[in-house]
Structure formats: structure tokens, C-alpha cells
Design an enzyme around this catalytic site. Sequence first.
Site: not given
Ligand code: 13P
Ligand code: G3H
Ligand code: ZN
Length: 316
Positions: A210, A81
Site C-alpha cells: 500500500h 480497498d
Molecule cells: P497512495 O496514497 O500512496 O497512493 O496509496 C494508496 C493505497 O494504498 C490505497 O489502498
Molecule cells: O488508501 C486509501 C486510498 O487512497 C483511498 O482513499 O479512502 O479517500 O477513498 P479514500
Molecule cells: Zn491502502
Amino acid sequence: MIVTTDALFKVAYGKFAVGAYNINNMEQALGLFQGHRDAQAPFIVQISKGSRKYANVKMIEAIIRAAEEIYPEVIFAVHLDHGDEETCYDCIDSGFYSSVMIDASHEPLEKNIEITRRVVDRAHARGISVEAELGMLGGVEEDIKVDEKHAMLTDPDEAREFVERSGCDSLAVAIGTSHGAYKFKAQQSLHFDRIAEIQKRLPNFPLVMHGSSSVPQEEVARINAAGGALKDARGVNEDEFARAVPLGVTKVNIDTDGRLVWTRVHRESFRDDPANFDFRKPGKVFVEEYARFIVHKSDKLLSRGMLETVRAAVSK
Ligand code: 13P
Ligand code: G3H
Ligand code: ZN
């Protein structure tokens, strides 16, 4: 069973969205896999750079491998991600990931295309697919003038050009959501007109949403009643996922809502049992609650009960 992200998208497109959940620890993994077993839903486990650092890459990957052994019947993909170029290459070379996200959305269009194209070439050579991002996610507020508001959303013509030139396999688009627990000042709808325009230019191409946490008000109230201080937290309306699916939204990213489950369970646990110092007590409750949360989300994403359809498609 770990499958390619492409295989999941082929089955899902237009029919349901694949939930993509971030994990950082063992308890989340247990709840995630149990929940999807219970919901009979395919899913994507996503690992962020932050998670790779927090848990250690080897540890987080080992947790996923172990969960796969504990729940052999579930079907999922493993995804990086919000990767940068270097992390994407690390994941591509590791052979463990089904797909990676290269997030160069902060760069100007040409640079975003150039970086994404490099990652795509290297990923495709290993049979791994690539999610890219175009548009400015976040900060789309109710009180911003219409023109400004729309300027922040993904431009449909630019989206088509971006996909053609970068060769990416799915695209994260800005359609009115943002990351975290404070998405809007007031309840706001997804920009369905914009999603439809993007789909017209990119038919049958998987779009990724997202920032899809719904930040349930009931959850926020319980956290605050147990000593939390989440003021004016607000998210997307999860009943809108079903409208976004026929418009090509095929992957829905959810992280914040899971953190809220964790926060509620632990705050209430320590409030109600102040003498406890066995972390397994709230940990066990969290796994069960997280699994219930996953079943609920699978309903909203229309992915509940789709496991056997996916199994039949991937075993052809
Ligand atoms: P949220 O913060 O809305 O859960 O989105 C998560 C996300 O887009 C991770 O890539
Ligand atoms: O979009 C980001 C996700 O919520 C992941 O969050 O980078 O704090 O692990 P993080
Ligand atoms: Zn995201």
C-alpha cells in the site's frame, strides 16, 4: 473481462506486480481502462468505502461495468480497498467483487486474526479472495531511531502466524511506505531486507504494498506553479518496484499519484483558460493524461505487455 484476483496473482507472482488503482468517477475509469488497453497490462480496480459513499455504490459499480463494455479486451479484477467487516460482507454478497480487503490492522493481533478469519470464511464460500493487513503502515520516518523504525514494520514471524491462522489469500505489509502525498521527510528506500525476511517465511504468497505513490516532483512543481500549495510532498522511488517483485510484492496500490494528475490538469487548465466553464475541456485532457500515467506505471510495475499471458492462463 473481470477475473479473480487469485488468477492475476498466480500469473504475476515473482514476474510483475499488478497495479491496483482507486477510482471515484467516470473520467478516472475511462483513463484507467484506456491506459491499460494501451499498455496491454492486467490490473485491479479498487473501490474504497469513501468512493462507495462519494459516487454511490450503484453508480461506481455501473461505471466499471460500462468501462468493461467499452474496453472488452482488457483483463482486470474488482477489489474493495480498506474494508471494514460490514462493507466486506456487503461486497461479498453483491457478487460483483473479485476480492475484498479486510483492514483490521489497527486491532491487536488476536482480534485482527479473529475478524479476518470470519471474513475469509464468508468470502471463500463465495469464491472470493481476501487481502488482510498486518503492521503499521505510515509514519516510518527517517529521523526515528532504528529500533523504533523497525518496530513499525511488519514482523516476519507474526506474518507467517497471521496468514496460517487467518487463512487470508494475500497480505498487506508495512515495508516502509505510507498513504498520501507526504510519506517521508527525505527520500527513503523500501525495506528490502524486511520484504525478503517475510518472503522466506511465506514463499509464493502474494504480498501487497500500500502507499506506493511516487509523488513525482515534476508533478508537484507544476501543481504549485499553477497555484497549488503542496509543500514537501514526497513518495516512493518507483524504480524500486522492480526489485520488490522477485521478493513477492504482487499487488501495488496507487491512488495519490492519480489525484496529483487530476490536480495538475485542472489547475493548469483553469489558469491557462480562465474564461472556460465547460468541465469537459479539462475532463478530456485528464482522461488522456491519466491513460499516459497508467502506461508509465505499468512499465515500472513490469506489467506492461503481460495481458496476453494472463489471457492464456485464464482461458485454460
Ligand atoms: P497512495 O496514497 O500512496 O497512493 O496509496 C494508496 C493505497 O494504498 C490505497 O489502498
Ligand atoms: O488508501 C486509501 C486510498 O487512497 C483511498 O482513499 O479512502 O479517500 O477513498 P479514500
Ligand atoms: Zn491502502
